[in-house]
Scaffold this motif. Structure first.
Motif, mmCIF file in Angstrom:
data_model
loop_
_atom_site.group_PDB
_atom_site.id
_atom_site.type_symbol
_atom_site.label_atom_id
_atom_site.label_comp_id
_atom_site.label_asym_id
_atom_site.label_seq_id
_atom_site.Cartn_x
_atom_site.Cartn_y
_atom_site.Cartn_z
ATOM 1 N N GLU A 189 11.482 6.776 9.726
ATOM 2 C CA GLU A 189 11.021 5.982 8.702
ATOM 3 C C GLU A 189 9.561 5.245 9.368
ATOM 4 N N GLU A 190 9.402 5.115 10.604
ATOM 5 C CA GLU A 190 8.114 4.494 10.983
ATOM 6 C C GLU A 190 7.135 5.422 10.799
ATOM 7 N N MET A 238 9.438 1.768 2.326
ATOM 8 C CA MET A 238 10.026 1.985 3.657
ATOM 9 C C MET A 238 11.570 1.852 3.681
ATOM 10 N N GLU A 292 7.090 7.937 8.584
ATOM 11 C CA GLU A 292 6.630 7.826 7.189
ATOM 12 C C GLU A 292 5.463 7.047 6.780
ATOM 13 N N ASP A 293 5.967 5.736 7.218
ATOM 14 C CA ASP A 293 5.080 4.617 6.843
ATOM 15 C C ASP A 293 3.503 4.817 7.366
ATOM 16 N N GLU A 329 1.737 7.476 5.542
ATOM 17 C CA GLU A 329 1.307 7.252 4.097
ATOM 18 C C GLU A 329 -0.199 6.497 4.216
ATOM 19 N N GLN A 330 -0.117 5.575 5.093
ATOM 20 C CA GLN A 330 -1.030 4.594 5.434
ATOM 21 C C GLN A 330 -2.417 5.244 5.751
#
Length: 259
Positions: A110-111, A1, A113-114, A117-118
């Motif tokens: 960025e939030e 991240m 993206e995380d 992915e999860q």
């Protein structure tokens, strides 16, 4: 991240919601983002002053101001995390999006993206074959450019997943099972995105950990009901045996006397 220091401090407000939200919900989201932005300003001010103190040779002041800046940065991260979690819960609440869909409205790049992915890891572990990702059309960004979509594409490329923009330009289709990102006909799409496959771990719905496995509950309920029926039949047989046994013994006694 990536560090949240790079987050664009853009006020998204009600535009971040995918539904007709209450004024209280919009106010809470804005409040958290505003608090994060205020902490970002204090952080920058402390770091600037720390640099100035260092330039004039005041190492002690520079260190103190640097520590204060780090504290404000931590608070900024905390408020942004709260805002991200809040808007995600609002936009992805049960009934607002299907099980095979995730809505990234209101997230910083960025939030998003995380979170994506999860979700991809969880979906693949549970046998989900595809995912619809709502990225927005960029209508509410400062320059009307989609910012989340390029990052979603980057994540898919890094994970070796093929994707395609849907008819609605604010949605993307991601193939989680390998192969081309070709959406099946609407009639062949199954709820949860599993296309009839039994997902690993026994989950029968897409989504996230914490959802109740209604299929397993129903199965256990049927087993319990079947067991209860068997127990009931055994009880009846036992009662019948107790009722008939004395008569049977009496007849046997009579037969022995005759013999």
């Amino acid at each position: 991240m990536s560090s949240s220091a790079s987050y664009p401090m853009t006020r998204l407000g009600g535009k971040a919601f995918n539904h007709s939200s209450s004024g209280d919900a919009e106010a809470e989201y804005d409040r958290l983002r505003d608090l994060a932005r205020q902490e970002a300003g204090k952080r920058s001010s402390c770091f600037d002053k720390a640099h100035q103190a260092y330039e004039r040779g005041d190492g002690a002041a520079a260190h103190q101001l640097s520590e204060e800046g780090k504290a404000h940065a931590a608070k900024m991260d905390q408020f942004n995390k709260q805002a991200s979690d809040y808007i995600f819960r609002e936009n992805n609440a049960p009934g607002r999006v299907p099980d095979d869909t995730i809505d990234l409205h209101g997230q910083f790049v960025e939030e998003a993206e995380d979170i994506l992915e999860q979700r991809i890891r969880y979906a693949q572990q549970n046998g989900q074959t595809h995912l619809h990702v709502i990225v927005g059309k960029g209508n509410h960004s400062a320059d009307h450019v989609q910012k989340i979509k390029p990052r979603v594409e980057q994540v898919c490329r890094e994970l070796g997943l093929q994707y395609a923009t849907e008819e609605n330009a604010g949605r993307m289709y991601v193939n989680l099972a390998g192969g081309p990102a070709v959406m099946p006909p609407a009639g062949q799409q199954h709820g949860g995105g599993y296309h009839g496959q039994q997902p690993q771990g026994g989950h029968q719905q897409g989504g996230y950990p914490g959802q109740q496995n209604h299929g397993q509950q129903q199965h256990h309920g049927q087993q319990q009901q079947h067991g209860n029926q068997q127990n009931g039949q055994n009880d009846e047989m036992e009662k019948l045996a107790k009722k008939l046994l004395p008569k049977l013994l009496k007849k046997l006694d009579g037969c022995c006397v005759v013999m």
